[in-house]
Scaffold this active site. Structure first.
Site, PDB file in Angstrom:
ATOM      1  N   ASN A 150       0.975  -1.211   0.204  1.00 43.86           N
ATOM      2  CA  ASN A 150      -0.012   0.003   0.000  1.00 43.86           C
ATOM      3  C   ASN A 150       0.896   1.228  -0.018  1.00 43.86           C
ATOM      4  OD1 ASN A 150      -2.688  -0.420  -0.406  1.00 43.86           O
ATOM      5  ND2 ASN A 150      -3.193  -0.961   1.629  1.00 43.86           N
ATOM      6  N   CYS A 407      -4.688  -9.280   4.030  1.00 44.57           N
ATOM      7  CA  CYS A 407      -4.053  -9.036   2.739  1.00 44.57           C
ATOM      8  C   CYS A 407      -2.744  -8.403   2.954  1.00 44.57           C
ATOM      9  CB  CYS A 407      -4.979  -8.312   1.876  1.00 44.57           C
ATOM     10  SG  CYS A 407      -5.963  -9.183   0.774  1.00 44.57           S
ATOM     11  N   PHE A 408      -2.139  -8.261   4.113  1.00 41.20           N
ATOM     12  CA  PHE A 408      -0.738  -7.775   4.404  1.00 41.20           C
ATOM     13  C   PHE A 408      -0.450  -6.457   3.705  1.00 41.20           C
ATOM     14  CE2 PHE A 408      -0.888 -12.229   2.562  1.00 41.20           C
ATOM     15  CZ  PHE A 408      -1.477 -12.641   3.790  1.00 41.20           C
ATOM     16  N   CYS A 409      -1.442  -5.497   3.456  1.00 46.02           N
ATOM     17  CA  CYS A 409      -1.268  -4.275   2.788  1.00 46.02           C
ATOM     18  C   CYS A 409      -0.839  -4.259   1.563  1.00 46.02           C
ATOM     19  CB  CYS A 409      -0.224  -3.510   3.447  1.00 46.02           C
ATOM     20  SG  CYS A 409      -0.335  -2.899   5.165  1.00 46.02           S
ATOM     21  N   ASN A 410      -1.304  -5.447   0.716  1.00 41.45           N
ATOM     22  CA  ASN A 410      -1.044  -5.434  -0.724  1.00 41.45           C
ATOM     23  C   ASN A 410      -2.264  -6.040  -1.453  1.00 41.45           C
ATOM     24  OD1 ASN A 410      -0.480  -6.689  -3.203  1.00 41.45           O
ATOM     25  ND2 ASN A 410       1.682  -7.340  -2.468  1.00 41.45           N
TER      26      ASN A 410
END
Ligand SMILES: Cc1ncc(COP(=O)(O)O)c(C=O)c1O
Length: 483
Positions: A150, A407-410
């Site tokens: 992100n 979503c692991f900032c992705n």
């Protein structure tokens, strides 16, 4: 400064699992990395003493006890002042800041003629510096892969606000690698502006895919500047900036060696840096500023990008950390990560319910070629329905296994892997002006809205991955109500 690690000698090998022999027969190179077992015992003893199975290295690396000891000794035995001055305590600190800056360039084999190291708070801080300073304008393009953190996605807001166009180039499930044809089309697209930036991660923090670094030169040849997000790649892979020449590299040091947090770097190519325009000035960044004269002159080089006082006491710990990685050896770390990830991929991929349905679905490559030590997956019950990733995390927590879910900032990687379409997202966002994560989960509740991430790193061992496999095997033949 003393080197951090000295761990030669008799090496303990984890033999408390029957499958170790089988593992070694498939991954014999693992034996060449036994020095890490000794290191783990001597400098990371807390992991086994406290019974932790740490599998979140993509979230954060782990520090060795010696790193902390060396840094603490340095602080206890010296008097350090703010490096913005020339007094003796300040001078002593300035010398260590210079050492850390030089060491970062040396570590990445970056020529000081070509690159500068700008210290930031973290990788996101480095990415923000690029975003706010890059001279986007009308006719320019910001091109980025779907697969991005992100903090790389966020640069699109700077680009748009300055009138540039934003394009996303896809990655293709199931392998989650670049759609090469589409990327070439984007790179070839005729640009009318003079400043065009292409951003991609050297390694995905979602799928572990390592995108080819050849794209850097291919983009350069077509007139793009290139931002390489090195945050997930650099902890276990050598990035050699004499071989590849991205214009910007961003990273966080805690991901490499756990300590210190709060320090990252933007390694920037001087030739492109000269076209960056900082939107303001601050203490530390100017050589001269005047109130009545209403003007200011930014420092040339790194200092012009470092707002206020650096996290200066932490910078010697960066030098110590880099020395630590060098002493362990990237090749050794890399080999170990490859072996452990390869084994876990094989085992998880082969796990079946008695009716033949898979227990785990992996998003990303199932082979070790061009991938790192991060595995994203979801768990499925016997009838083939996904098991909520948060439930999997809760179960893992009970066994002291640290993994990451979500979503692991992705989000781009997640949306493509999980098959969530643009239409679904648009109608979901249209319904709710103020969205919290739980609203989002409910909005697309017939699909999994996140994944489980397991990641290995510097001192991972066979016990860690085999414990995770045993944990995963507990889901065999369970249906949703039994979890
Ligand atoms: C690929 C990637 N880029 C950027 C970041 C941002 O790092 P930080 O949170 O340290 O700023 C992360 C963090 O996980 C990452 O994995």
């Amino acid at each position: 400064m003393p080197k951090t690690s000295n761990f030669s000698g008799v090496v303990p090998t984890p033999k408390n699992n029957d499958s170790f022999e089988e593992f070694i027969s498939s991954f014999p190179e693992y034996l060449k990395t036994e020095s890490i077992d000794q290191l783990r015992q001597q400098e990371y003893g807390r992991l086994d003493r406290l019974g932790h199975v740490y599998l979140d290295y993509t979230g954060g690396g782990l520090y060795s006890e010696k790193q902390i000891e060396h840094h603490t000794n340095l602080l206890v035995e010296n008097v350090f002042g703010n490096p913005h001055s020339t007094n003796p305590t300040s001078r002593a600190m300035t010398d260590l800041v210079i050492t850390a800056r030089d060491r970062v360039l040396e570590f990445f084999n970056a020529s000081p003629e070509e690159y500068v190291c700008i210290f930031t708070q973290n990788a996101s801080g480095a990415l923000k510096l690029v975003g706010e300073s890059y001279p986007f304008g009308h006719g320019d393009t910001y091109l980025l892969t779907f697969d991005n953190h992100n903090s790389v996605n966020g640069i699109r807001e700077f680009a748009r606000s300055k009138g540039a166009t934003v394009h996303y180039t896809p990655v293709l499930p199931p392998e989650m690698r670049m759609d090469e044809e589409k990327l070439v089309n984007f790179l070839d697209f005729k640009k009318t502006g003079g400043n065009n930036l292409f951003a991609f991660p050297a390694q995905s923090n979602f799928s572990g895919v390592q995108h080819s670094l050849d794209w850097i030169e291919k983009a350069h040849e077509r007139g793009w500047d290139v931002l390489l997000d090195g945050a997930a790649f650099t902890p276990t892979n050598r990035l050699d900036l004499s071989k590849v020449h991205p214009d910007f590299v961003t990273l966080s040091f805690y991901k490499l060696f756990g300590y210190p947090t709060g320090v990252g770097a933007l390694i920037a190519r001087k030739s492109v840096m000269s076209k960056l325009h900082r939107p303001w000035f601050a203490g530390g960044t100017i050589s001269v500023a005047s109130v009545q004269g209403d003007t200011y002159y930014l420092h040339k080089g790194a200092e012009g990008f470092e707002d206020g006082t650096l996290n200066y006491l932490s910078l010697p710990a960066v030098t110590i950390g880099l020395d630590h990685i060098s002493a362990v050896g990237y090749e050794t770390i890399h080999t170990r990560v490859q072996c452990l990830t390869g084994w876990l991929l094989d085992k998880l991929g082969g796990l079946r319910h008695s009716n033949g349905n898979p227990v785990v679905k992996i998003y990303g490559p199932l082979e070790m070629k061009d991938r790192g030590g991060t595995i994203a997956c979801n768990f499925f019950d016997k009838s083939g329905h996904f098991i909520d990733h948060m439930l999997v995390e809760t179960q893992a927590n009970k066994q002291n296994i640290s993994i990451r879910t979500g979503c692991f900032c992705n989000p781009g990687g997640g949306e493509l892997a999980l098959g969530i379409s643009a239409d679904e997202l648009t109608s979901c966002f249209a319904l709710r002006p103020n969205m919290e994560y739980n609203d989002f989960r409910q909005c697309i509740d017939d699909k999994s809205n996140g994944a489980v991430r397991i990641s290995v790193g510097l001192v991972s061992n066979f016990n860690d991955v085999s414990k995770f496999y045993d944990f995963a095997a507990e889901f065999v033949d369970k249906d949703g109500s039994q979890i």
